[in-house]
Motif scaffolding. Structure first.
Motif, PDB file in Angstrom:
ATOM      1  N   LEU A 160       0.577  11.363 -10.442  1.00 16.96           N
ATOM      2  CA  LEU A 160      -0.218  12.592 -10.466  1.00 16.96           C
ATOM      3  C   LEU A 160       0.634  13.850 -10.535  1.00 16.96           C
ATOM      4  N   THR A 161       1.837  13.808 -10.053  1.00 14.85           N
ATOM      5  CA  THR A 161       2.682  15.001 -10.123  1.00 14.85           C
ATOM      6  C   THR A 161       3.431  15.097 -11.444  1.00 14.85           C
ATOM      7  N   LYS A 162       3.627  13.987 -12.120  1.00 10.79           N
ATOM      8  CA  LYS A 162       4.421  13.981 -13.347  1.00 10.79           C
ATOM      9  C   LYS A 162       3.600  13.937 -14.624  1.00 10.79           C
ATOM     10  N   HIS A 163       2.305  13.686 -14.526  1.00  9.41           N
ATOM     11  CA  HIS A 163       1.483  13.505 -15.713  1.00  9.41           C
ATOM     12  C   HIS A 163       0.195  14.297 -15.613  1.00  9.41           C
ATOM     13  N   ASP A 164      -0.441  14.449 -16.755  1.00 15.87           N
ATOM     14  CA  ASP A 164      -1.704  15.172 -16.832  1.00 15.87           C
ATOM     15  C   ASP A 164      -2.760  14.451 -16.001  1.00 15.87           C
ATOM     16  N   TYR A 165      -3.372  15.147 -15.076  1.00 10.88           N
ATOM     17  CA  TYR A 165      -4.320  14.520 -14.164  1.00 10.88           C
ATOM     18  C   TYR A 165      -5.573  14.006 -14.869  1.00 10.88           C
ATOM     19  N   LYS A 166      -5.942  14.547 -16.024  1.00 13.02           N
ATOM     20  CA  LYS A 166      -7.181  14.117 -16.679  1.00 13.02           C
ATOM     21  C   LYS A 166      -7.131  12.652 -17.099  1.00 13.02           C
ATOM     22  N   CYS A 167      -5.997  12.189 -17.564  1.00 17.56           N
ATOM     23  CA  CYS A 167      -5.922  10.781 -17.953  1.00 17.56           C
ATOM     24  C   CYS A 167      -5.978   9.875 -16.728  1.00 17.56           C
ATOM     25  N   ILE A 168      -5.574  10.389 -15.599  1.00 19.57           N
ATOM     26  CA  ILE A 168      -5.557   9.587 -14.376  1.00 19.57           C
ATOM     27  C   ILE A 168      -6.963   9.468 -13.791  1.00 19.57           C
TER      28      ILE A 168
ATOM     29  N   LEU B  83       0.818  -1.205   0.000  1.00 21.56           N
ATOM     30  CA  LEU B  83       0.000   0.000   0.000  1.00 21.56           C
ATOM     31  C   LEU B  83       0.854   1.258   0.000  1.00 21.56           C
ATOM     32  N   TYR B  84       1.936   1.240   0.735  1.00 19.15           N
ATOM     33  CA  TYR B  84       2.853   2.381   0.744  1.00 19.15           C
ATOM     34  C   TYR B  84       3.422   2.594  -0.659  1.00 19.15           C
ATOM     35  N   ASP B  85       3.828   1.500  -1.304  1.00 18.05           N
ATOM     36  CA  ASP B  85       4.404   1.600  -2.651  1.00 18.05           C
ATOM     37  C   ASP B  85       3.377   2.088  -3.666  1.00 18.05           C
ATOM     38  N   TYR B  86       2.148   1.592  -3.564  1.00 18.76           N
ATOM     39  CA  TYR B  86       1.102   2.064  -4.466  1.00 18.76           C
ATOM     40  C   TYR B  86       0.843   3.547  -4.258  1.00 18.76           C
ATOM     41  N   ARG B  87       0.779   3.958  -3.011  1.00 23.14           N
ATOM     42  CA  ARG B  87       0.558   5.377  -2.728  1.00 23.14           C
ATOM     43  C   ARG B  87       1.668   6.229  -3.327  1.00 23.14           C
ATOM     44  N   THR B  88       2.901   5.812  -3.152  1.00 23.91           N
ATOM     45  CA  THR B  88       4.048   6.530  -3.719  1.00 23.91           C
ATOM     46  C   THR B  88       3.927   6.604  -5.230  1.00 23.91           C
ATOM     47  N   PHE B  89       3.553   5.499  -5.846  1.00 28.97           N
ATOM     48  CA  PHE B  89       3.403   5.467  -7.303  1.00 28.97           C
ATOM     49  C   PHE B  89       2.307   6.419  -7.763  1.00 28.97           C
ATOM     50  N   PHE B  90       1.137   6.382  -7.129  1.00 30.95           N
ATOM     51  CA  PHE B  90       0.050   7.261  -7.537  1.00 30.95           C
ATOM     52  C   PHE B  90       0.404   8.731  -7.326  1.00 30.95           C
ATOM     53  N   GLU B  91       1.083   9.042  -6.255  1.00 30.86           N
ATOM     54  CA  GLU B  91       1.515  10.425  -6.041  1.00 30.86           C
ATOM     55  C   GLU B  91       2.482  10.860  -7.137  1.00 30.86           C
ATOM     56  N   TRP B  92       3.413  10.015  -7.492  1.00 39.52           N
ATOM     57  CA  TRP B  92       4.359  10.324  -8.569  1.00 39.52           C
ATOM     58  C   TRP B  92       3.601  10.514  -9.876  1.00 39.52           C
TER      59      TRP B  92
ATOM     60  N   ASN C  19     -13.384  11.731  -7.294  1.00 40.97           N
ATOM     61  CA  ASN C  19     -13.608  12.552  -6.103  1.00 40.97           C
ATOM     62  C   ASN C  19     -12.353  12.736  -5.259  1.00 40.97           C
ATOM     63  N   ARG C  20     -11.261  12.101  -5.608  1.00 41.98           N
ATOM     64  CA  ARG C  20     -10.001  12.281  -4.893  1.00 41.98           C
ATOM     65  C   ARG C  20      -9.140  13.365  -5.557  1.00 41.98           C
ATOM     66  N   ILE C  21      -9.624  13.892  -6.685  1.00 49.93           N
ATOM     67  CA  ILE C  21      -8.840  14.889  -7.419  1.00 49.93           C
ATOM     68  C   ILE C  21      -9.601  16.209  -7.403  1.00 49.93           C
ATOM     69  N   ASP C  22      -8.948  17.245  -6.971  1.00 52.91           N
ATOM     70  CA  ASP C  22      -9.515  18.583  -6.983  1.00 52.91           C
ATOM     71  C   ASP C  22      -9.171  19.173  -8.344  1.00 52.91           C
ATOM     72  N   THR C  23     -10.131  19.168  -9.278  1.00 53.79           N
ATOM     73  CA  THR C  23      -9.839  19.573 -10.643  1.00 53.79           C
ATOM     74  C   THR C  23      -9.566  21.069 -10.766  1.00 53.79           C
ATOM     75  N   GLU C  24     -10.109  21.868  -9.877  1.00 57.83           N
ATOM     76  CA  GLU C  24      -9.833  23.303  -9.935  1.00 57.83           C
ATOM     77  C   GLU C  24      -8.382  23.607  -9.608  1.00 57.83           C
ATOM     78  N   ASN C  25      -7.880  22.993  -8.583  1.00 56.64           N
ATOM     79  CA  ASN C  25      -6.514  23.263  -8.134  1.00 56.64           C
ATOM     80  C   ASN C  25      -5.512  22.246  -8.658  1.00 56.64           C
ATOM     81  N   ARG C  26      -5.997  21.290  -9.467  1.00 58.11           N
ATOM     82  CA  ARG C  26      -5.147  20.215  -9.989  1.00 58.11           C
ATOM     83  C   ARG C  26      -4.374  19.560  -8.844  1.00 58.11           C
TER      84      ARG C  26
END
Length: 83
Positions: free
Chosen positions: A55-63, A44-53, A70-77
């Protein structure tokens, strides 16, 4: 003492799993009983690290297709993990 550690780890796993996509939840469910709680907690720690990476390195819309919208704040990306 061992039972206390086991119970604490299982509670942490139970608390964290709902924040993940269904496919991670299914994988964790599959691993319960086959892997130690400590190993699953590390997954779970590794998955969390991967998802955080991701989301920070790629366009959030494809994610949004992969992760709960509901876990993504689209206004503030901004991505919020609930751990």
């Amino acid at each position: 003492m061992k039972d206390d550690l086991y119970n604490r780890l299982m509670q942490k796993i139970d608390d964290k799993v709902p924040a993940f996509p269904f496919y991670v939840q299914e994988f964790i469910q599959h691993k319960l009983g086959k892997s130690s709680p400590q190993t699953i907690h590390e997954y779970l720690y590794d998955y969390r690290t991967f998802f955080e990476w991701l989301l920070t390195k790629h366009d959030y819309k494809c994610i949004q297709e992969w992760y709960y919208v509901n876990r993504i704040d689209t206004e503030n990306r901004e991505f919020r993990l609930h751990f």
